[in-house]
Design a protein around this motif. Structure first.
Motif, short mmCIF file in Angstrom:
data_model
loop_
_atom_site.label_atom_id
_atom_site.label_comp_id
_atom_site.label_asym_id
_atom_site.label_seq_id
_atom_site.Cartn_x
_atom_site.Cartn_y
_atom_site.Cartn_z
N LEU A 141 5.83 16.82 -1.63
CA LEU A 141 5.11 15.60 -1.26
C LEU A 141 4.29 14.97 -2.39
N LYS A 154 4.24 8.94 3.08
CA LYS A 154 3.04 9.77 3.30
C LYS A 154 3.38 11.12 3.92
N THR A 155 4.52 11.21 4.62
CA THR A 155 4.85 12.45 5.32
C THR A 155 6.16 13.09 4.86
N ASP A 204 0.83 -1.21 0.00
CA ASP A 204 0.00 0.00 0.00
C ASP A 204 0.86 1.26 0.00
N TYR A 259 10.04 7.92 -2.94
CA TYR A 259 10.34 8.58 -1.66
C TYR A 259 11.48 9.59 -1.87
N ASN A 299 8.95 7.87 5.52
CA ASN A 299 7.53 7.57 5.35
C ASN A 299 7.03 8.32 4.11
N ASN A 336 4.87 9.29 -5.18
CA ASN A 336 3.68 8.58 -5.63
C ASN A 336 4.09 7.53 -6.66
N LYS A 395 6.05 0.40 7.87
CA LYS A 395 4.72 0.04 8.38
C LYS A 395 4.65 -0.01 9.90
N ASP A 402 8.18 2.71 -1.49
CA ASP A 402 7.91 3.58 -2.64
C ASP A 402 9.23 4.22 -3.07
#
Ligand code: AMP
Ligand code: MG
Length: 338
Positions: free
Chosen positions: A155, A274-275, A124, A131, A272, A159, A305, A128
């Motif tokens: 950011l 996402k951040t 998920d 990053y 991370n 993706n 994770k 990545d």
């Protein structure tokens, strides 16, 4: 009594030609910004095979040195191809051009990008390779990091779904400006995998190849499992736990490998997606399995994770096990190791 001694001497003598030509060879060297190590058992049978499997009439020692050299060369070749620090690398070419057009790449790199994308999907997006769109703004040696506003700006470029891989054409294309990729979480495992198959092809049945925290094993060591140490996350040169393994690979990801501390906060190399910030859920993750490439990428993935989600992912994958050290230095094991 004398007879027995005579017999023993005769027995020893008989064994000598074989024993003398069978031994462990070891070599350590620096590559990919880390220490690599190769160790293997070379006996009479493996003496006459070269890397491609054809007959060779070289001495035992020469044969071992040639194998060591081919392992070293393979690691350097992969570094030349995949290093983000080398302008001439294929990876640097992608980072310069793939946001503007589809870039033709080697089948080898294409396949590794494909594997990275597969792990991104099953995790998920915890793993990545984009990053790096923010990752490259950290410099752990110089203790510098991006400001919150530059993180927020970059950011959207983290993706993995914005990477398009075309298998027929062997091309890579970024559907977003500002995307950068990095294979630091998977390339060393891949290099270990390549070196192990090179040794196997040469007839080696007992070997260890490591690059930093990524280790791959062929067979056992003198009839016993190899003992692979997992570094203590806070005390240098200390081992937290030893794991007996045969014919397996093990990779460890830790927040102590590349980091600096600012105002009591640890900024380290696992990000991370996402951040855009370092992950601070656990301090060390080791993943065990047959495939060194997967084991490397999955150790980084589980680190991102964290304990609960990381173990849940590993417990869903029957071919892999994990050992996690949490923030309180407690050890946690996946189901198959409990
Ligand atoms: P490892 O050495 O396997 O623990 O992986 C850490 C390396 O993976 C870092 O030095 C980065 O090059 C890369 N990396 C960091 N964060 C991520 C991430 N979220 N996904 C993929 N690779 C990452
Ligand atoms: Mg890893």
């Amino acid at each position: 009594m004398r007879q027995v001694i005579k017999l023993k001497v005769a027995f020893l003598f008989l064994c000598l030609p074989f024993v003398a030509n069978a031994q462990w060879f070891k070599h350590s060297f620096k590559v990919m910004g880390t220490m690599s190590h190769v160790e293997f058992w070379l006996d009479e049978q493996t003496n006459s095979l070269d890397v491609s499997g054809s007959e060779l009439d070289t001495s035992h020692n020469e044969r071992a040195q040639a194998l060591i050299k081919s392992v070293e060369q393979e690691m350097f070749r992969i570094d030349q191809q995949m290093s983000p620090y080398k302008e001439q690398s294929e990876l640097s070419l992608i980072n310069r051009e793939a946001a503007n057009k589809a870039v033709s790449i080697s089948v080898e790199l294409f396949n590794l990008l494909n594997t990275a994308q597969h792990i991104a999907k099953i995790s998920d997006g915890a793993f990545d390779i984009t990053y790096a769109s923010i990752g490259y703004q950290y410099n752990y040696r110089e203790k510098t990091r991006p400001t919150q506003s530059s993180i927020l700006k970059a950011l959207p470029a983290i993706n993995y779904t914005a990477i398009t891989l075309n298998k027929e054409q062997s091309t890579v294309h970024f559907n977003h400006q500002g995307i950068k990729i990095d294979l630091g979480g998977i390339a060393k495992g891949y290099a270990v995998k390549r070196c192990l198959s090179l040794l196997k092809k040469a007839g080696i049945n007992h070997a260890l190849v490591s690059a930093g925290g990524d280790t791959g094993l062929l067979g056992d060591r003198n009839g016993r499992p190899w003992l692979v140490g997992i570094k203590h996350p806070r005390t240098e040169h200390k081992t937290a736990v030893h794991i007996p393994l045969e014919n397996e690979a093990i990779s460890t990801s830790g927040d102590y490998e590349r980091y600096f501390i600012e105002d009591g906060i640890r900024y380290h190399h696992i990000i991370n997606p996402k951040t855009g910030d370092s992950v601070r859920k656990v301090v060390s993750v080791s993943v065990i399995g047959k495939n060194p490439t997967y084991v490397d990428a999955l150790s980084t993935t589980v680190f991102v994770k964290g304990l609960i989600e990381g173990l849940a992912l590993i417990n869903k994958l029957p071919e892999f096990e994990a050992i996690i050290i949490d923030n309180q230095r407690r050890l946690h094991y996946s189901k198959g190791l409990q």
